[in-house]
Design an enzyme around this catalytic site. Structure first.
Site, PDB file in Angstrom:
ATOM      1  N   ARG A   1      -0.072  -9.304   8.671  1.00 15.30           N
ATOM      2  CA  ARG A   1      -1.479  -9.636   8.386  1.00 15.30           C
ATOM      3  C   ARG A   1      -1.676 -11.109   8.042  1.00 15.30           C
ATOM      4  O   ARG A   1      -0.909 -11.672   7.271  1.00 15.30           O
ATOM      5  CB  ARG A   1      -1.962  -8.818   7.168  1.00 15.30           C
ATOM      6  CG  ARG A   1      -2.403  -7.445   7.509  1.00 15.30           C
ATOM      7  CD  ARG A   1      -3.322  -6.821   6.496  1.00 15.30           C
ATOM      8  NE  ARG A   1      -2.852  -6.673   5.142  1.00 15.30           N
ATOM      9  CZ  ARG A   1      -3.056  -5.586   4.406  1.00 15.30           C
ATOM     10  NH1 ARG A   1      -3.715  -4.555   4.891  1.00 15.30           N
ATOM     11  NH2 ARG A   1      -2.637  -5.520   3.164  1.00 15.30           N
TER      12      ARG A   1
ATOM     13  N   ARG B   1      -1.707 -12.960   2.333  1.00 14.58           N
ATOM     14  CA  ARG B   1      -1.900 -12.571   0.935  1.00 14.58           C
ATOM     15  C   ARG B   1      -0.560 -12.638   0.219  1.00 14.58           C
ATOM     16  O   ARG B   1       0.451 -12.219   0.770  1.00 14.58           O
ATOM     17  CB  ARG B   1      -2.430 -11.133   0.876  1.00 14.58           C
ATOM     18  CG  ARG B   1      -3.930 -11.052   0.760  1.00 14.58           C
ATOM     19  CD  ARG B   1      -4.442  -9.659   0.928  1.00 14.58           C
ATOM     20  NE  ARG B   1      -3.810  -8.654   0.062  1.00 14.58           N
ATOM     21  CZ  ARG B   1      -4.166  -7.371   0.055  1.00 14.58           C
ATOM     22  NH1 ARG B   1      -5.135  -6.945   0.850  1.00 14.58           N
ATOM     23  NH2 ARG B   1      -3.571  -6.512  -0.724  1.00 14.58           N
TER      24      ARG B   1
ATOM     25  N   ARG C   1       5.070  -2.037  -3.724  1.00 14.17           N
ATOM     26  CA  ARG C   1       3.770  -1.363  -3.740  1.00 14.17           C
ATOM     27  C   ARG C   1       3.897   0.070  -3.206  1.00 14.17           C
ATOM     28  O   ARG C   1       3.244   0.987  -3.694  1.00 14.17           O
ATOM     29  CB  ARG C   1       2.746  -2.162  -2.916  1.00 14.17           C
ATOM     30  CG  ARG C   1       2.314  -3.441  -3.619  1.00 14.17           C
ATOM     31  CD  ARG C   1       1.625  -4.401  -2.698  1.00 14.17           C
ATOM     32  NE  ARG C   1       0.299  -3.973  -2.293  1.00 14.17           N
ATOM     33  CZ  ARG C   1      -0.360  -4.474  -1.246  1.00 14.17           C
ATOM     34  NH1 ARG C   1       0.199  -5.409  -0.494  1.00 14.17           N
ATOM     35  NH2 ARG C   1      -1.560  -4.056  -0.955  1.00 14.17           N
TER      36      ARG C   1
ATOM     37  N   LYS D   1      -7.324   1.557   5.415  1.00 17.29           N
ATOM     38  CA  LYS D   1      -8.413   2.002   4.541  1.00 17.29           C
ATOM     39  C   LYS D   1      -9.607   1.052   4.636  1.00 17.29           C
ATOM     40  O   LYS D   1     -10.741   1.482   4.770  1.00 17.29           O
ATOM     41  CB  LYS D   1      -7.963   2.055   3.067  1.00 17.29           C
ATOM     42  CG  LYS D   1      -6.864   3.033   2.785  1.00 17.29           C
ATOM     43  CD  LYS D   1      -6.639   3.177   1.286  1.00 17.29           C
ATOM     44  CE  LYS D   1      -6.112   1.933   0.601  1.00 17.29           C
ATOM     45  NZ  LYS D   1      -4.724   1.588   0.917  1.00 17.29           N
TER      46      LYS D   1
ATOM     47  N   ARG E   1      -6.424   5.060  -8.220  1.00 22.24           N
ATOM     48  CA  ARG E   1      -5.008   4.959  -7.854  1.00 22.24           C
ATOM     49  C   ARG E   1      -4.094   5.593  -8.898  1.00 22.24           C
ATOM     50  O   ARG E   1      -2.891   5.646  -8.687  1.00 22.24           O
ATOM     51  CB  ARG E   1      -4.622   3.490  -7.722  1.00 22.24           C
ATOM     52  CG  ARG E   1      -4.618   2.979  -6.279  1.00 22.24           C
ATOM     53  CD  ARG E   1      -4.420   1.497  -6.378  1.00 22.24           C
ATOM     54  NE  ARG E   1      -3.797   0.811  -5.315  1.00 22.24           N
ATOM     55  CZ  ARG E   1      -4.467  -0.020  -4.498  1.00 22.24           C
ATOM     56  NH1 ARG E   1      -5.763  -0.097  -4.533  1.00 22.24           N
ATOM     57  NH2 ARG E   1      -3.815  -0.741  -3.634  1.00 22.24           N
TER      58      ARG E   1
HETATM   59  P1  AMP Z   1      -5.520  -3.506  -2.250  1.00 27.61           P
HETATM   60  O1  AMP Z   1      -6.258  -4.619  -1.593  1.00 27.61           O
HETATM   61  O2  AMP Z   1      -6.338  -2.252  -2.386  1.00 27.61           O
HETATM   62  O3  AMP Z   1      -4.157  -3.248  -1.636  1.00 27.61           O
HETATM   63  O4  AMP Z   1      -5.253  -3.970  -3.770  1.00 27.61           O
HETATM   64  C1  AMP Z   1      -4.553  -5.152  -4.046  1.00 27.61           C
HETATM   65  C2  AMP Z   1      -4.040  -5.135  -5.473  1.00 27.61           C
HETATM   66  O5  AMP Z   1      -5.148  -5.023  -6.375  1.00 27.61           O
HETATM   67  C3  AMP Z   1      -3.142  -3.968  -5.828  1.00 27.61           C
HETATM   68  O6  AMP Z   1      -1.782  -4.182  -5.442  1.00 27.61           O
HETATM   69  C4  AMP Z   1      -3.310  -3.930  -7.352  1.00 27.61           C
HETATM   70  O7  AMP Z   1      -2.609  -4.977  -7.975  1.00 27.61           O
HETATM   71  C5  AMP Z   1      -4.797  -4.221  -7.518  1.00 27.61           C
HETATM   72  N1  AMP Z   1      -5.612  -2.990  -7.463  1.00 27.61           N
HETATM   73  C6  AMP Z   1      -6.564  -2.650  -6.548  1.00 27.61           C
HETATM   74  N2  AMP Z   1      -7.117  -1.462  -6.822  1.00 27.61           N
HETATM   75  C7  AMP Z   1      -6.485  -1.019  -7.949  1.00 27.61           C
HETATM   76  C8  AMP Z   1      -6.587   0.157  -8.741  1.00 27.61           C
HETATM   77  N3  AMP Z   1      -7.445   1.151  -8.424  1.00 27.61           N
HETATM   78  N4  AMP Z   1      -5.801   0.264  -9.834  1.00 27.61           N
HETATM   79  C9  AMP Z   1      -4.938  -0.707 -10.190  1.00 27.61           C
HETATM   80  N5  AMP Z   1      -4.776  -1.834  -9.484  1.00 27.61           N
HETATM   81  C10 AMP Z   1      -5.540  -1.999  -8.370  1.00 27.61           C
END
Ligand code: AMP
Length: 246
Positions: A153, A186, A197, A38, A113
């Site tokens: 990663r 990360r 996740r 993404k 989400r």
């Molecule tokens: P990502 O980098 O998009 O995988 O997001 C990393 C983490 O940020 C996720 O595992 C959540 O803990 C938090 N996060 C990011 N976007 C959202 C969202 N729209 N709703 C809730 N938590 C989010």
């Protein structure tokens, strides 16, 4: 796979103005399990369309790095691979969407989400009667491919370059090619957390995808192969849908 919706099923938005000096471009909501690409596709589309890439994960990580009140509230939640409460997410995204650079659209990566976030966003866009089209794009990849991608990663905290120890390793193991900084992983990119996740995604985000399937122009693309061909698949589908809507 890409199934054009009947215009009546789409979000009610004004048609694209053809005469404006800087015409509205569009909003893309990117969906896909963690590791589907993404972020990479968001950056490509953002460059091509000249609209900002808004990654909620990145915005949260910046807050964590700067130890803001939001960052302090979400750090442990993120480290555990859980979702940040909807109220905090909506507040953060609202503040970002208020900035003038989103007037011609944006590429939203990682939001919405949950169904609550999704209905909030659609309501907000409908109330504002935004003048650009909205495309929901789902990038699909098998769980095994995703797991390998995510656990491999590695990031450079200085220049933000991302490597992958399996697919795109740095020249010197553990160090950034560009500035020699030690690479890090990360905290939520480990196998146990990634599996969690995935589960959360299946439970909460899969219904969001169904929500958008019937409310916006919906695109589904395979996430395998070179970055450029995935971008080309998305753009071809956007073109087809734009023709349907015209
Ligand atoms: P990502 O980098 O998009 O995988 O997001 C990393 C983490 O940020 C996720 O595992 C959540 O803990 C938090 N996060 C990011 N976007 C959202 C969202 N729209 N709703 C809730 N938590 C989010």
């Amino acid at each position: 796979m890409e199934s054009p919706m009947h215009p009546a099923q789409m979000v009610s938005v004004r048609p694209v103005r053809k005469t404006a000096a800087k015409p509205p471009v569009g909003m893309v909501l990117l969906f896909g399990l963690p590791g589907a690409g993404k972020g990479t596709q968001a950056k490509e589309l953002s460059k091509m369309w000249g609209v900002p890439h808004i990654s909620t994960g990145d915005l949260l990580r910046i807050n964590v790095a700067h130890m803001t009140p939001l960052g302090r509230a979400v750090k442990n939640i993120m480290d555990r691979g859980e979702l940040v409460p909807d109220s905090l997410m909506k507040e953060m995204v609202e503040a970002r969407l208020q900035k003038s650079d989103t007037a011609r659209g944006c590429i939203l990566d990682g939001f919405p989400r949950t169904l609550d976030q999704a209905s909030w966003l659609i309501e907000r866009l409908t109330t504002l009667r935004v003048s650009f089209p909205i495309f929901a794009v789902r990038i699909h990849l098998s769980r095994n491919q995703l797991l390998r991608r995510i656990t491999g990663r590695r990031h450079c905290s200085l220049c933000q370059t991302t490597f992958n120890i399996y697919e795109n390793p740095p020249k010197r193991e553990g160090f950034c090619d560009l500035d020699n900084t030690a690479l890090s992983q990360r905290p939520d990119d480990t196998e146990a957390i990634v599996k969690k996740r995935f589960e959360l995604d299946a439970a909460l985000t899969a219904p969001v995808i169904e929500y958008f399937r019937t409310r916006t122009q919906f695109i589904e693309v395979a996430g395998d192969g070179p970055v450029g061909s995935i971008t080309a698949r998305i753009l071809a589908a956007v073109d087809r849908l734009s023709l349907v809507q015209a």
